[in-house]
Motif scaffolding. Structure first.
Motif, short mmCIF file in Angstrom:
data_model
loop_
_atom_site.label_atom_id
_atom_site.label_comp_id
_atom_site.label_asym_id
_atom_site.label_seq_id
_atom_site.Cartn_x
_atom_site.Cartn_y
_atom_site.Cartn_z
N TRP A 116 37.71 68.76 -39.04
CA TRP A 116 38.68 67.98 -39.82
C TRP A 116 38.60 68.26 -41.31
N LEU A 117 37.49 68.81 -41.77
CA LEU A 117 37.35 69.13 -43.19
C LEU A 117 37.91 70.50 -43.53
N ASN A 118 38.04 71.35 -42.52
CA ASN A 118 38.62 72.69 -42.71
C ASN A 118 39.38 73.02 -41.44
N ILE A 119 40.52 72.40 -41.28
CA ILE A 119 41.24 72.46 -40.01
C ILE A 119 41.63 73.88 -39.63
N GLY A 120 41.82 74.74 -40.63
CA GLY A 120 42.26 76.10 -40.37
C GLY A 120 41.27 76.94 -39.59
N GLN A 121 39.97 76.62 -39.71
CA GLN A 121 38.98 77.43 -39.01
C GLN A 121 38.66 76.89 -37.62
N SER A 122 39.25 75.76 -37.26
CA SER A 122 39.03 75.20 -35.93
C SER A 122 39.39 76.21 -34.84
N TYR A 123 38.55 76.29 -33.84
CA TYR A 123 38.77 77.16 -32.67
C TYR A 123 38.84 78.64 -33.02
N HIS A 124 38.17 79.02 -34.09
CA HIS A 124 38.05 80.42 -34.47
C HIS A 124 36.59 80.85 -34.38
N PRO A 125 36.34 82.13 -34.22
CA PRO A 125 34.96 82.60 -34.14
C PRO A 125 34.19 82.38 -35.44
N THR A 126 32.93 82.05 -35.30
CA THR A 126 32.02 82.02 -36.43
C THR A 126 31.65 83.46 -36.80
N ALA A 127 30.82 83.60 -37.84
CA ALA A 127 30.34 84.94 -38.18
C ALA A 127 29.59 85.56 -37.00
N ALA A 128 28.82 84.74 -36.26
CA ALA A 128 28.10 85.24 -35.09
C ALA A 128 29.08 85.66 -33.99
N GLY A 129 30.22 84.96 -33.88
CA GLY A 129 31.23 85.33 -32.90
C GLY A 129 31.88 86.66 -33.23
N GLN A 130 32.05 86.93 -34.51
CA GLN A 130 32.61 88.22 -34.92
C GLN A 130 31.63 89.35 -34.67
N SER A 131 30.36 89.15 -35.05
CA SER A 131 29.37 90.23 -34.92
C SER A 131 28.84 90.37 -33.50
N GLY A 132 28.74 89.24 -32.77
CA GLY A 132 28.16 89.30 -31.44
C GLY A 132 29.19 89.29 -30.33
N GLY A 133 30.41 88.77 -30.63
CA GLY A 133 31.46 88.67 -29.63
C GLY A 133 32.49 89.77 -29.70
N TYR A 134 33.02 90.01 -30.89
CA TYR A 134 34.09 90.99 -31.04
C TYR A 134 33.59 92.41 -31.36
N LEU A 135 32.64 92.52 -32.26
CA LEU A 135 32.20 93.85 -32.69
C LEU A 135 31.69 94.72 -31.55
N PRO A 136 30.84 94.21 -30.66
CA PRO A 136 30.37 95.08 -29.56
C PRO A 136 31.49 95.55 -28.65
N VAL A 137 32.51 94.73 -28.48
CA VAL A 137 33.63 95.12 -27.61
C VAL A 137 34.42 96.25 -28.26
N LEU A 138 34.69 96.15 -29.56
CA LEU A 138 35.39 97.24 -30.25
C LEU A 138 34.54 98.50 -30.23
N THR A 139 33.26 98.36 -30.51
CA THR A 139 32.38 99.52 -30.53
C THR A 139 32.35 100.22 -29.17
N GLY A 140 32.27 99.43 -28.10
CA GLY A 140 32.25 100.01 -26.77
C GLY A 140 33.57 100.64 -26.36
#
Length: 268
Positions: A242-266
């Motif tokens: 509620w303090l930063n509604i725009g980032q709700s339901y978006h990946p954290t920095a760990a989600g970008q590096s651990g969730g998305y980056l390995p998939v693109l790399t692979g």
């Protein structure tokens, strides 16, 4: 003794040659070997909303140095890097504002797109603030859009990318499931959480099919985010903020590096 040393030397030499040749073959097989440029397109999941460290010149697009495209280029040093993904982007925004740097020399393109077209933000707002029945009804509307309209919009974007970057390897990344089910979790009901996950699967299936039909690679991030959904205890996704509604339901920095980056790399 001499024979033993000679045999050891020859074994080492053959091993080194084998590794060198294997490395050469891998380099030749990699579609990135001849890439001269990487272009990152898409919406907030590619720009890095929710991961912080935003590039000031990106303005409201909120491009982050912790987003997977930025991390990939930092690790692989392509000859050029064009980071055009933008928060809130729909397919029309990609067509109108993000294709300018694509060319015959583009070797790699990545993109997440379609969630905003299907009304992702409104779905989550409805499900957070209203009843189970209202949430399910709004998700049904979104699924109907995914069936009737989204495939044509994706086709238009993918065709435009191929026309402007005929030699590029294109990786279309999907969206994660948002909730871990079967656990005690404050907030949304189990009915809502299950329906939201089902909606993520639904749009991913549509995106994957359109990507395959264009000869593009689909990167499924549901596998890497498994065990890191909201309610997991180790979430790589922001819950409602509620303090930063725009980032709700978006990946954290760990989600970008651990969730998305390995998939693109692979996939790249």
């Amino acid at each position: 003794m001499r024979r033993s040393r000679y045999a050891a030397f020859m074994s080492s030499l053959l091993l080194a040659l084998g590794l060198a040749l294997t490395g050469a073959a891998a380099a030749q097989a990699s579609p990135l070997a001849a890439a001269t440029g990487y272009v990152a397109l898409g919406d907030s999941y590619s720009s890095g909303v929710g991961s912080g460290s935003y590039i000031s010149s990106s303005g409201d697009c909120d491009r982050s140095t912790k987003a997977y495209p930025y991390l990939w280029q930092a690790a692989h040093a392509p000859a050029s890097f064009s980071f055009l993904a933008c928060s809130g982007a729909k397919t029309t925004d990609v067509l109108n504002n993000q294709l300018g740097t694509l060319s015959a020399s583009t070797g790699l393109v990545s993109i997440t797109i379609g969630g905003n077209d299907a009304g992702f933000s409104d779905v989550m707002t409805t499900c957070v603030l209203q009843s189970d029945s209202a949430c399910l009804s709004r998700i049904a509307t979104a699924k109907a859009y995914v069936d009737s309209t989204l495939p044509g919009r994706l086709d238009t974007v993918y065709s435009a990318i191929r026309a402007k970057a005929p030699s590029a390897h294109v990786v279309v990344l999907g969206y994660p499931r948002f909730y871990q089910l079967g656990t005690t979790c404050l907030g949304l009901s189990g009915t809502k959480r299950s329906a939201i996950n089902g909606a993520a699967d639904y749009i991913d299936a549509a995106i994957a099919k359109r990507a395959a039909d264009h000869g593009f690679t689909f990167g499924d991030v549901r596998t890497t985010f498994s065990g890191h959904e909201i309610c997991s205890g180790d979430s790589w996704l922001h819950s409602v903020d509620w303090l930063n509604i725009g980032q709700s339901y978006h990946p954290t920095a760990a989600g970008q590096s651990g969730g998305y980056l390995p998939v693109l790399t692979g996939a790249a």
